[in-house]
Design a protein around this motif. Sequence first.
Motif, PDB file in Angstrom:
ATOM      1  N   LEU A  12       0.827  -1.210   0.000  1.00 33.07           N
ATOM      2  CA  LEU A  12       0.000   0.000   0.000  1.00 33.07           C
ATOM      3  C   LEU A  12       0.859   1.256   0.000  1.00 33.07           C
ATOM      4  O   LEU A  12       0.463   2.277  -0.573  1.00 33.07           O
ATOM      5  CB  LEU A  12      -0.949  -0.030   1.194  1.00 33.07           C
ATOM      6  N   ASN A  13       2.040   1.192   0.605  1.00 31.16           N
ATOM      7  CA  ASN A  13       2.974   2.314   0.498  1.00 31.16           C
ATOM      8  C   ASN A  13       3.416   2.510  -0.943  1.00 31.16           C
ATOM      9  O   ASN A  13       3.627   3.626  -1.393  1.00 31.16           O
ATOM     10  CB  ASN A  13       4.192   2.094   1.403  1.00 31.16           C
ATOM     11  N   GLY A  14       3.562   1.390  -1.669  1.00 30.40           N
ATOM     12  CA  GLY A  14       3.896   1.485  -3.096  1.00 30.40           C
ATOM     13  C   GLY A  14       2.805   2.190  -3.881  1.00 30.40           C
ATOM     14  O   GLY A  14       3.090   3.009  -4.762  1.00 30.40           O
ATOM     15  N   VAL A  15       1.548   1.892  -3.570  1.00 31.01           N
ATOM     16  CA  VAL A  15       0.431   2.576  -4.236  1.00 31.01           C
ATOM     17  C   VAL A  15       0.459   4.064  -3.886  1.00 31.01           C
ATOM     18  O   VAL A  15       0.258   4.923  -4.755  1.00 31.01           O
ATOM     19  CB  VAL A  15      -0.916   1.939  -3.857  1.00 31.01           C
ATOM     20  N   GLY A  16       0.726   4.377  -2.618  1.00 28.72           N
ATOM     21  CA  GLY A  16       0.845   5.780  -2.218  1.00 28.72           C
ATOM     22  C   GLY A  16       1.958   6.486  -2.965  1.00 28.72           C
ATOM     23  O   GLY A  16       1.814   7.646  -3.375  1.00 28.72           O
ATOM     24  N   LEU A  17       3.058   5.790  -3.174  1.00 29.32           N
ATOM     25  CA  LEU A  17       4.165   6.356  -3.950  1.00 29.32           C
ATOM     26  C   LEU A  17       3.749   6.590  -5.396  1.00 29.32           C
ATOM     27  O   LEU A  17       4.087   7.617  -5.996  1.00 29.32           O
ATOM     28  CB  LEU A  17       5.383   5.432  -3.888  1.00 29.32           C
ATOM     29  N   LEU A  18       2.988   5.667  -5.971  1.00 28.61           N
ATOM     30  CA  LEU A  18       2.492   5.852  -7.336  1.00 28.61           C
ATOM     31  C   LEU A  18       1.574   7.069  -7.433  1.00 28.61           C
ATOM     32  O   LEU A  18       1.589   7.782  -8.451  1.00 28.61           O
ATOM     33  CB  LEU A  18       1.758   4.601  -7.817  1.00 28.61           C
ATOM     34  N   ILE A  19       0.790   7.318  -6.415  1.00 33.75           N
ATOM     35  CA  ILE A  19      -0.061   8.512  -6.390  1.00 33.75           C
ATOM     36  C   ILE A  19       0.808   9.764  -6.437  1.00 33.75           C
ATOM     37  O   ILE A  19       0.543  10.700  -7.201  1.00 33.75           O
ATOM     38  CB  ILE A  19      -0.976   8.502  -5.149  1.00 33.75           C
ATOM     39  N   GLN A  20       1.877   9.784  -5.625  1.00 30.63           N
ATOM     40  CA  GLN A  20       2.790  10.924  -5.617  1.00 30.63           C
ATOM     41  C   GLN A  20       3.436  11.127  -6.986  1.00 30.63           C
ATOM     42  O   GLN A  20       3.463  12.237  -7.515  1.00 30.63           O
ATOM     43  CB  GLN A  20       3.878  10.722  -4.563  1.00 30.63           C
ATOM     44  N   VAL A  21       3.949  10.048  -7.548  1.00 34.37           N
ATOM     45  CA  VAL A  21       4.616  10.135  -8.854  1.00 34.37           C
ATOM     46  C   VAL A  21       3.606  10.537  -9.933  1.00 34.37           C
ATOM     47  O   VAL A  21       3.926  11.302 -10.844  1.00 34.37           O
ATOM     48  CB  VAL A  21       5.306   8.791  -9.190  1.00 34.37           C
ATOM     49  N   GLY A  22       2.369  10.041  -9.820  1.00 28.13           N
ATOM     50  CA  GLY A  22       1.327  10.409 -10.777  1.00 28.13           C
ATOM     51  C   GLY A  22       1.025  11.898 -10.746  1.00 28.13           C
ATOM     52  O   GLY A  22       0.834  12.522 -11.802  1.00 28.13           O
ATOM     53  N   CYS A  23       0.987  12.484  -9.563  1.00 24.43           N
ATOM     54  CA  CYS A  23       0.766  13.930  -9.451  1.00 24.43           C
ATOM     55  C   CYS A  23       1.908  14.703 -10.097  1.00 24.43           C
ATOM     56  O   CYS A  23       1.691  15.692 -10.811  1.00 24.43           O
ATOM     57  CB  CYS A  23       0.621  14.332  -7.981  1.00 24.43           C
ATOM     58  N   LEU A  24       3.122  14.253  -9.866  1.00 24.78           N
ATOM     59  CA  LEU A  24       4.286  14.896 -10.467  1.00 24.78           C
ATOM     60  C   LEU A  24       4.265  14.744 -11.981  1.00 24.78           C
ATOM     61  O   LEU A  24       4.490  15.702 -12.720  1.00 24.78           O
ATOM     62  CB  LEU A  24       5.570  14.307  -9.880  1.00 24.78           C
ATOM     63  N   TRP A  25       3.968  13.538 -12.471  1.00 24.71           N
ATOM     64  CA  TRP A  25       3.891  13.298 -13.911  1.00 24.71           C
ATOM     65  C   TRP A  25       2.834  14.193 -14.566  1.00 24.71           C
ATOM     66  O   TRP A  25       3.067  14.784 -15.614  1.00 24.71           O
ATOM     67  CB  TRP A  25       3.564  11.828 -14.200  1.00 24.71           C
ATOM     68  N   PHE A  26       1.654  14.302 -13.942  1.00 28.46           N
ATOM     69  CA  PHE A  26       0.578  15.118 -14.492  1.00 28.46           C
ATOM     70  C   PHE A  26       1.010  16.579 -14.585  1.00 28.46           C
ATOM     71  O   PHE A  26       0.774  17.241 -15.593  1.00 28.46           O
ATOM     72  CB  PHE A  26      -0.683  14.987 -13.632  1.00 28.46           C
ATOM     73  N   THR A  27       1.656  17.084 -13.551  1.00 29.96           N
ATOM     74  CA  THR A  27       2.073  18.482 -13.528  1.00 29.96           C
ATOM     75  C   THR A  27       3.139  18.767 -14.579  1.00 29.96           C
ATOM     76  O   THR A  27       3.057  19.751 -15.316  1.00 29.96           O
ATOM     77  CB  THR A  27       2.600  18.859 -12.128  1.00 29.96           C
ATOM     78  N   VAL A  28       4.140  17.888 -14.666  1.00 32.69           N
ATOM     79  CA  VAL A  28       5.238  18.114 -15.610  1.00 32.69           C
ATOM     80  C   VAL A  28       4.847  17.685 -17.026  1.00 32.69           C
ATOM     81  O   VAL A  28       5.006  18.430 -17.984  1.00 32.69           O
ATOM     82  CB  VAL A  28       6.519  17.376 -15.147  1.00 32.69           C
ATOM     83  N   GLY A  29       4.315  16.460 -17.155  1.00 32.69           N
ATOM     84  CA  GLY A  29       4.054  15.903 -18.471  1.00 32.69           C
ATOM     85  C   GLY A  29       2.823  16.430 -19.160  1.00 32.69           C
ATOM     86  O   GLY A  29       2.819  16.624 -20.373  1.00 32.69           O
ATOM     87  N   VAL A  30       1.758  16.662 -18.419  1.00 33.93           N
ATOM     88  CA  VAL A  30       0.499  17.092 -19.032  1.00 33.93           C
ATOM     89  C   VAL A  30       0.349  18.608 -18.989  1.00 33.93           C
ATOM     90  O   VAL A  30       0.048  19.233 -20.005  1.00 33.93           O
ATOM     91  CB  VAL A  30      -0.709  16.395 -18.354  1.00 33.93           C
ATOM     92  N   LEU A  31       0.562  19.195 -17.814  1.00 34.08           N
ATOM     93  CA  LEU A  31       0.398  20.638 -17.686  1.00 34.08           C
ATOM     94  C   LEU A  31       1.613  21.411 -18.185  1.00 34.08           C
ATOM     95  O   LEU A  31       1.510  22.610 -18.450  1.00 34.08           O
ATOM     96  CB  LEU A  31       0.108  21.014 -16.231  1.00 34.08           C
ATOM     97  N   GLY A  32       2.758  20.755 -18.283  1.00 36.10           N
ATOM     98  CA  GLY A  32       3.970  21.412 -18.762  1.00 36.10           C
ATOM     99  C   GLY A  32       4.607  22.348 -17.758  1.00 36.10           C
ATOM    100  O   GLY A  32       5.406  23.204 -18.142  1.00 36.10           O
ATOM    101  N   LEU A  33       4.297  22.196 -16.488  1.00 34.64           N
ATOM    102  CA  LEU A  33       4.896  23.026 -15.442  1.00 34.64           C
ATOM    103  C   LEU A  33       6.098  22.285 -14.876  1.00 34.64           C
ATOM    104  O   LEU A  33       5.949  21.288 -14.179  1.00 34.64           O
ATOM    105  CB  LEU A  33       3.865  23.315 -14.347  1.00 34.64           C
ATOM    106  N   ASP A  34       7.304  22.783 -15.174  1.00 38.38           N
ATOM    107  CA  ASP A  34       8.504  22.022 -14.839  1.00 38.38           C
ATOM    108  C   ASP A  34       9.501  22.810 -14.014  1.00 38.38           C
ATOM    109  O   ASP A  34      10.688  22.552 -14.051  1.00 38.38           O
ATOM    110  CB  ASP A  34       9.173  21.512 -16.126  1.00 38.38           C
ATOM    111  N   GLY A  35       9.071  23.768 -13.239  1.00 35.66           N
ATOM    112  CA  GLY A  35       9.989  24.492 -12.370  1.00 35.66           C
ATOM    113  C   GLY A  35      10.085  23.846 -11.001  1.00 35.66           C
ATOM    114  O   GLY A  35       9.293  22.970 -10.648  1.00 35.66           O
ATOM    115  N   PRO A  36      11.052  24.258 -10.212  1.00 37.16           N
ATOM    116  CA  PRO A  36      11.220  23.698  -8.867  1.00 37.16           C
ATOM    117  C   PRO A  36       9.968  23.865  -7.994  1.00 37.16           C
ATOM    118  O   PRO A  36       9.593  22.951  -7.262  1.00 37.16           O
ATOM    119  CB  PRO A  36      12.394  24.477  -8.275  1.00 37.16           C
TER     120      PRO A  36
END
Length: 153
Positions: A89-113
Amino acid sequence: MRVISTLYRRFAQLIHEVAKFGTVGAFAYVTQLAATNLFWYVLGLPELVGQALGTFCATVVAFLGNRFWTFRHRSHSGLLLAYVLFFGLNGVGLLIQVGCLWFTVGVLGLDGPLARNIAGNVVGVGLGSLFRFWSYRRWVFRAPVAAGESERA
């Protein structure tokens, strides 16, 4: 005032679990930071190895804190199964975190710190923590079965 005291009595156990879960999470986060930096800068391990070992140390701290403090009043059968579920379940939680990051960088194109930190370390950690709390209560540290329910089952 009566409404507040009624609500508190109704949700007291949940409020206490959330507070303890947050405290354990804070200790696990500090453990992760300290252990990862120890592995990187004192022991000279590669970045990914140090990160993985630091995460493992934090997960052990979180498991112990949640099992023996946050959810100590809940069922504790099957330590190995509980530990495997906890890590999964911690792995699923980690996937949620990575998914949020992917959506922000990959889909929204927001790639700053700032965007990365808000997406991964604020929104991702927040949503992942909500999932972890819910899933720990549901599957890892289940409520004890009442006497009448065990006879029906």
